[in-house]
Design an enzyme around this catalytic site. Structure first.
Site, PDB file in Angstrom:
ATOM      1  N   ARG A 141      -3.545  -7.133   8.747  1.00 58.98           N
ATOM      2  CA  ARG A 141      -3.310  -8.517   8.307  1.00 58.98           C
ATOM      3  C   ARG A 141      -2.398  -9.269   9.289  1.00 58.98           C
ATOM      4  O   ARG A 141      -1.290  -9.697   8.955  1.00 58.98           O
ATOM      5  CB  ARG A 141      -2.761  -8.525   6.885  1.00 58.98           C
ATOM      6  CG  ARG A 141      -3.779  -7.897   5.945  1.00 58.98           C
ATOM      7  CD  ARG A 141      -3.393  -7.989   4.507  1.00 58.98           C
ATOM      8  NE  ARG A 141      -3.488  -9.369   4.025  1.00 58.98           N
ATOM      9  CZ  ARG A 141      -3.061  -9.714   2.808  1.00 58.98           C
ATOM     10  NH1 ARG A 141      -2.478  -8.797   2.053  1.00 58.98           N
ATOM     11  NH2 ARG A 141      -3.168 -10.946   2.383  1.00 58.98           N
ATOM     12  N   ARG A 201       2.931  -8.030  -9.549  1.00 55.52           N
ATOM     13  CA  ARG A 201       2.945  -9.080  -8.518  1.00 55.52           C
ATOM     14  C   ARG A 201       1.930 -10.162  -8.846  1.00 55.52           C
ATOM     15  O   ARG A 201       2.113 -11.322  -8.486  1.00 55.52           O
ATOM     16  CB  ARG A 201       2.608  -8.477  -7.151  1.00 55.52           C
ATOM     17  CG  ARG A 201       3.616  -7.509  -6.631  1.00 55.52           C
ATOM     18  CD  ARG A 201       3.301  -7.130  -5.212  1.00 55.52           C
ATOM     19  NE  ARG A 201       3.133  -8.323  -4.373  1.00 55.52           N
ATOM     20  CZ  ARG A 201       2.907  -8.276  -3.064  1.00 55.52           C
ATOM     21  NH1 ARG A 201       2.816  -7.111  -2.455  1.00 55.52           N
ATOM     22  NH2 ARG A 201       2.764  -9.381  -2.368  1.00 55.52           N
ATOM     23  N   ASP A 247     -11.060 -10.024  -3.580  1.00 53.36           N
ATOM     24  CA  ASP A 247     -10.032  -9.684  -4.574  1.00 53.36           C
ATOM     25  C   ASP A 247     -10.627  -9.190  -5.885  1.00 53.36           C
ATOM     26  O   ASP A 247      -9.873  -8.797  -6.779  1.00 53.36           O
ATOM     27  CB  ASP A 247      -9.140 -10.899  -4.853  1.00 53.36           C
ATOM     28  CG  ASP A 247      -8.299 -11.263  -3.655  1.00 53.36           C
ATOM     29  OD1 ASP A 247      -7.695 -12.343  -3.659  1.00 53.36           O
ATOM     30  OD2 ASP A 247      -8.265 -10.472  -2.691  1.00 53.36           O
ATOM     31  N   CYS A 276       0.121  -4.238   5.545  1.00 48.93           N
ATOM     32  CA  CYS A 276       0.236  -3.932   4.120  1.00 48.93           C
ATOM     33  C   CYS A 276      -0.841  -2.915   3.796  1.00 48.93           C
ATOM     34  O   CYS A 276      -1.621  -2.524   4.655  1.00 48.93           O
ATOM     35  CB  CYS A 276       0.093  -5.200   3.279  1.00 48.93           C
ATOM     36  SG  CYS A 276      -1.587  -5.685   3.033  1.00 48.93           S
ATOM     37  N   ASP A 318      -2.050 -13.972  13.726  1.00 53.93           N
ATOM     38  CA  ASP A 318      -2.382 -14.617  14.999  1.00 53.93           C
ATOM     39  C   ASP A 318      -3.095 -15.959  14.810  1.00 53.93           C
ATOM     40  O   ASP A 318      -2.862 -16.912  15.567  1.00 53.93           O
ATOM     41  CB  ASP A 318      -3.222 -13.675  15.876  1.00 53.93           C
ATOM     42  CG  ASP A 318      -4.487 -13.194  15.175  1.00 53.93           C
ATOM     43  OD1 ASP A 318      -4.437 -12.953  13.943  1.00 53.93           O
ATOM     44  OD2 ASP A 318      -5.531 -13.081  15.823  1.00 53.93           O
ATOM     45  N   LYS A 361      -2.074 -17.370  -8.887  1.00 53.40           N
ATOM     46  CA  LYS A 361      -1.016 -16.827  -8.007  1.00 53.40           C
ATOM     47  C   LYS A 361      -1.197 -17.380  -6.604  1.00 53.40           C
ATOM     48  O   LYS A 361      -0.254 -17.917  -6.011  1.00 53.40           O
ATOM     49  CB  LYS A 361      -1.084 -15.313  -7.973  1.00 53.40           C
ATOM     50  CG  LYS A 361      -0.281 -14.682  -6.840  1.00 53.40           C
ATOM     51  CD  LYS A 361      -0.362 -13.179  -6.780  1.00 53.40           C
ATOM     52  CE  LYS A 361      -1.529 -12.628  -6.032  1.00 53.40           C
ATOM     53  NZ  LYS A 361      -1.410 -12.636  -4.553  1.00 53.40           N
ATOM     54  N   ASN A 362      -2.415 -17.274  -6.077  1.00 56.27           N
ATOM     55  CA  ASN A 362      -2.614 -17.619  -4.659  1.00 56.27           C
ATOM     56  C   ASN A 362      -2.517 -19.111  -4.408  1.00 56.27           C
ATOM     57  O   ASN A 362      -2.148 -19.538  -3.319  1.00 56.27           O
ATOM     58  CB  ASN A 362      -3.923 -17.028  -4.156  1.00 56.27           C
ATOM     59  CG  ASN A 362      -3.819 -15.510  -4.064  1.00 56.27           C
ATOM     60  OD1 ASN A 362      -2.728 -14.951  -4.150  1.00 56.27           O
ATOM     61  ND2 ASN A 362      -4.960 -14.847  -3.935  1.00 56.27           N
TER      62      ASN A 362
HETATM   63  C1  EPZ Z   1      -5.448 -14.676   1.006  1.00 53.83           C
HETATM   64  O1  EPZ Z   1      -4.838 -13.792   1.918  1.00 53.83           O
HETATM   65  C2  EPZ Z   1      -5.091 -14.153  -0.373  1.00 53.83           C
HETATM   66  N1  EPZ Z   1      -3.639 -14.167  -0.533  1.00 53.83           N
HETATM   67  C3  EPZ Z   1      -5.626 -12.720  -0.530  1.00 53.83           C
HETATM   68  O2  EPZ Z   1      -5.349 -12.295  -1.867  1.00 53.83           O
HETATM   69  C4  EPZ Z   1      -7.139 -12.741  -0.334  1.00 53.83           C
HETATM   70  O3  EPZ Z   1      -7.626 -11.423  -0.402  1.00 53.83           O
HETATM   71  C5  EPZ Z   1      -7.475 -13.344   1.036  1.00 53.83           C
HETATM   72  O4  EPZ Z   1      -6.879 -14.667   1.151  1.00 53.83           O
HETATM   73  C6  EPZ Z   1      -8.971 -13.467   1.262  1.00 53.83           C
HETATM   74  O5  EPZ Z   1      -9.522 -14.261   0.278  1.00 53.83           O
HETATM   75  C7  EPZ Z   1      -3.025 -15.335  -0.815  1.00 53.83           C
HETATM   76  O6  EPZ Z   1      -3.637 -16.375  -0.905  1.00 53.83           O
HETATM   77  C8  EPZ Z   1      -1.541 -15.270  -0.978  1.00 53.83           C
HETATM   78  P1  EPZ Z   1      -7.098 -14.354   5.136  1.00 53.83           P
HETATM   79  P2  EPZ Z   1      -4.791 -14.179   3.494  1.00 53.83           P
HETATM   80  O7  EPZ Z   1      -6.199 -14.976   6.132  1.00 53.83           O
HETATM   81  O8  EPZ Z   1      -4.657 -15.641   3.655  1.00 53.83           O
HETATM   82  C9  EPZ Z   1      -7.734 -11.690   8.976  1.00 53.83           C
HETATM   83  C10 EPZ Z   1      -4.495 -10.892  -3.516  1.00 53.83           C
HETATM   84  O9  EPZ Z   1      -4.870  -9.785  -3.925  1.00 53.83           O
HETATM   85  N2  EPZ Z   1      -6.695 -12.515   9.588  1.00 53.83           N
HETATM   86  O10 EPZ Z   1      -8.206 -15.168   4.547  1.00 53.83           O
HETATM   87  O11 EPZ Z   1      -3.793 -13.302   4.154  1.00 53.83           O
HETATM   88  C11 EPZ Z   1      -7.199 -10.831   7.849  1.00 53.83           C
HETATM   89  O12 EPZ Z   1      -6.642  -9.636   8.347  1.00 53.83           O
HETATM   90  C12 EPZ Z   1      -4.441 -11.184  -2.038  1.00 53.83           C
HETATM   91  O13 EPZ Z   1      -4.165 -11.855  -4.259  1.00 53.83           O
HETATM   92  C13 EPZ Z   1      -6.449 -12.391  10.949  1.00 53.83           C
HETATM   93  O14 EPZ Z   1      -7.063 -11.595  11.634  1.00 53.83           O
HETATM   94  O15 EPZ Z   1      -6.243 -13.739   3.958  1.00 53.83           O
HETATM   95  C14 EPZ Z   1      -8.435 -10.582   7.017  1.00 53.83           C
HETATM   96  O16 EPZ Z   1      -9.170  -9.509   7.580  1.00 53.83           O
HETATM   97  C15 EPZ Z   1      -4.831  -9.962  -1.212  1.00 53.83           C
HETATM   98  N3  EPZ Z   1      -5.469 -13.161  11.522  1.00 53.83           N
HETATM   99  C16 EPZ Z   1      -9.234 -11.889   7.184  1.00 53.83           C
HETATM  100  O17 EPZ Z   1      -8.684 -12.535   8.345  1.00 53.83           O
HETATM  101  C17 EPZ Z   1      -4.762 -14.088  10.792  1.00 53.83           C
HETATM  102  O18 EPZ Z   1      -3.908 -14.784  11.374  1.00 53.83           O
HETATM  103  C18 EPZ Z   1      -9.089 -12.850   6.011  1.00 53.83           C
HETATM  104  O19 EPZ Z   1      -7.696 -12.995   5.765  1.00 53.83           O
HETATM  105  C19 EPZ Z   1      -5.034 -14.205   9.408  1.00 53.83           C
HETATM  106  C20 EPZ Z   1      -6.008 -13.423   8.837  1.00 53.83           C
END
Ligand code: EPZ
Length: 427
Positions: free
Chosen positions: A123, A400, A308, A118, A126, A22-23
């Site tokens: 999330r 999803r 995850d 969410c 920035d 999916k991701n």
């Molecule tokens: C991806 O989300 C995955 N989704 C998530 O899977 C997964 O949990 C996550 O990576 C971590 O591995 C997809 O790929 C579609 P991040 P993403 O940016 O990219 C913070 C599932 O269940 N952050 O690595 O959104 C964020 O809040 C989903 O399939 C910022 O602060 O995750 C988090 O605490 C859930 N600012 C941390 O970084 C930003 O601009 C890691 O988030 C972006 C992220």
């Protein structure tokens, strides 16, 4: 809204095919915006989120064909008719933000709704914005939308992420492929989905090195062209189904599974006493007769234990012979499955980012509520082991990210079925 009914206590035997990721698919699809030639993705998963991304891309003027029963996607962005990703789609799926960079790189402008929070956390996006600004993007946040422009084009730069972000790494890598000059991404995410995206972009003519390490170097090119790319196997679906025989008992082969995709998780699972063996077709997982040993888990960016799979591992550890601690370091609110597991008799204390799980002899089936994608499947895993019937409501969360979960598990002997519920029954 459908529910899933599980009657526990049946050991599993059989084979479960692992679908495409999916991701990975949710970042590969918007990559098609970078060229006016079609991008064909094979081994695509058939999921609600993929359909949502298709709807978003179509709203921008793309053509998206679902061939071979949805297993093959052809995304054609010959002409971009709109540069605006509307809130009504973006709020449904945060990965929508991944159209921002490619649209900007292709068209020099993009208007993308901020996703909003969410269930598992605020999330923010920035880091996506900081990364694009480093390439020269002009960003204006107003009325809930990011208005991005690059009137003088995008210029390669060095950007070091303050924290690892999968999505922001993907957005920056895609955008950099069409920027003028070299982009060096430091503290880049190393997830297999990043590697898969880099492989696809290279097939499209991009010049990328270092994917899978913390430093990715992208040489901008004039244009990209169409390609055909197989979506990598879904490591989170793999880990989820490895836990099915672990918690229910029995022996299951995960077809298409590779241990390298889930190494840290597999090591932890073996530490609980579960047996994992590589087979010509994938991985075989078996639960020997004796009990489950407790283990401690800390979620980290790849190659660490994946966030995850935290909820699903917690379901197993509720039945361990001792106390386990799970520390969630990626998201600030990812223990909502805990109260639902406690309705089934689990003993869990949550303090801040750590959940302490004291194993119990048995779980009891109960009506429970899915709150997010991975929490919903952890409740189904618990139901496989629980005495009696578990009814998991609001399984739209499940759809999803998991294809036909009830079919895959019932094919291995689980007593599981999907029932349509009227709104009143599920509250
Ligand atoms: C991806 O989300 C995955 N989704 C998530 O899977 C997964 O949990 C996550 O990576 C971590 O591995 C997809 O790929 C579609 P991040 P993403 O940016 O990219 C913070 C599932 O269940 N952050 O690595 O959104 C964020 O809040 C989903 O399939 C910022 O602060 O995750 C988090 O605490 C859930 N600012 C941390 O970084 C930003 O601009 C890691 O988030 C972006 C992220």
């Amino acid at each position: 809204m459908d529910s899933i009914l599980v009657r526990g206590g049946r050991a599993l035997t059989g084979r479960i095919p692992i679908a495409g990721s999916k991701n990975a698919c949710l970042t590969l699809m918007p990559a098609a915006l970078l060229t006016d030639e079609p991008l064909t993705l094979t081994n695509a998963p058939r999921l609600a989120d993929v359909r949502t991304m298709a709807t978003l891309l179509q709203s921008l003027g793309c053509e998206v064909a679902h061939l071979q029963d949805g297993r093959v996607l052809v995304v054609g962005a010959e002409t971009i008719a709109s540069h605006r990703a509307d809130y009504d789609i973006v709020r449904r799926m945060r990965a929508s933000v991944l159209v921002l960079g490619p649209l900007l790189a292709r068209e020099g402008r993009a208007i993308v709704s901020l996703p909003g929070g969410c269930a598992i956390g605020a999330r923010p996006v920035d880091l996506h914005l900081q990364a694009l600004a480093a390439l020269g993007a002009e960003l204006d946040l107003r009325d809930g939308y990011v208005h991005a422009a690059a009137p003088r084009g995008l210029v390669g730069a060095r950007f070091a992420f303050p924290i690892v972000s999968v999505g922001a790494t993907e957005n920056l890598m895609m955008t950099a492929t069409l920027a003028r000059g070299t982009t060096v991404i430091e503290n880049a995410a190393c997830e297999p989905e990043i590697v898969d995206l880099a492989r696809c972009l290279r097939r499209m003519g991009a010049a990328i090195e270092g994917e899978g390490t913390g430093t990715i170097v992208v040489e901008g090119v004039e244009r990209l062209h169409g390609a055909t790319h197989p979506v990598i196997a879904d490591r989170i679906e793999l880990g989820t189904y490895m836990l099915a025989p672990a918690i229910a008992g029995g022996e299951v082969e995960l077809v298409g599974g590779e241990r390298g995709l889930v190494a840290a998780f597999a090591d932890k699972l073996e530490a609980t006493g579960i047996e994992i063996a590589e087979t010509p077709g994938g991985l075989r997982v078996a639960r020997p007769g004796d009990g489950i040993r407790p283990v401690d888990v800390v979620t980290e960016p790849f190659p660490g234990f994946p966030t995850d799979l935290q909820a699903q591992m917690m379901a197993l550890l509720t039945l361990a012979e001792g106390t386990s601690r799970l520390e969630e370091r990626i998201f600030e609110n990812r223990f909502m499955h805990a109260p639902e597991l406690m309705r089934m008799g689990a003993r869990i204390d949550v303090h801040g980012g750590t959940a302490t799980v004291t194993g119990v002899d048995a779980l009891r089936g109960a009506p429970v509520m899915a709150t997010d994608l991975r929490a919903s499947v952890s409740l189904i895993l618990a139901g496989l082991a629980a005495e009696g019937e578990t009814r998991v409501a609001r399984v739209y969360h499940l759809d999803r990210g998991y294809e036909r979960v009830e079919e895959k598990l019932s094919a291995c002997g689980a007593a599981i079925e999907r029932v349509a519920e009227s709104k009143s029954e599920t509250g």
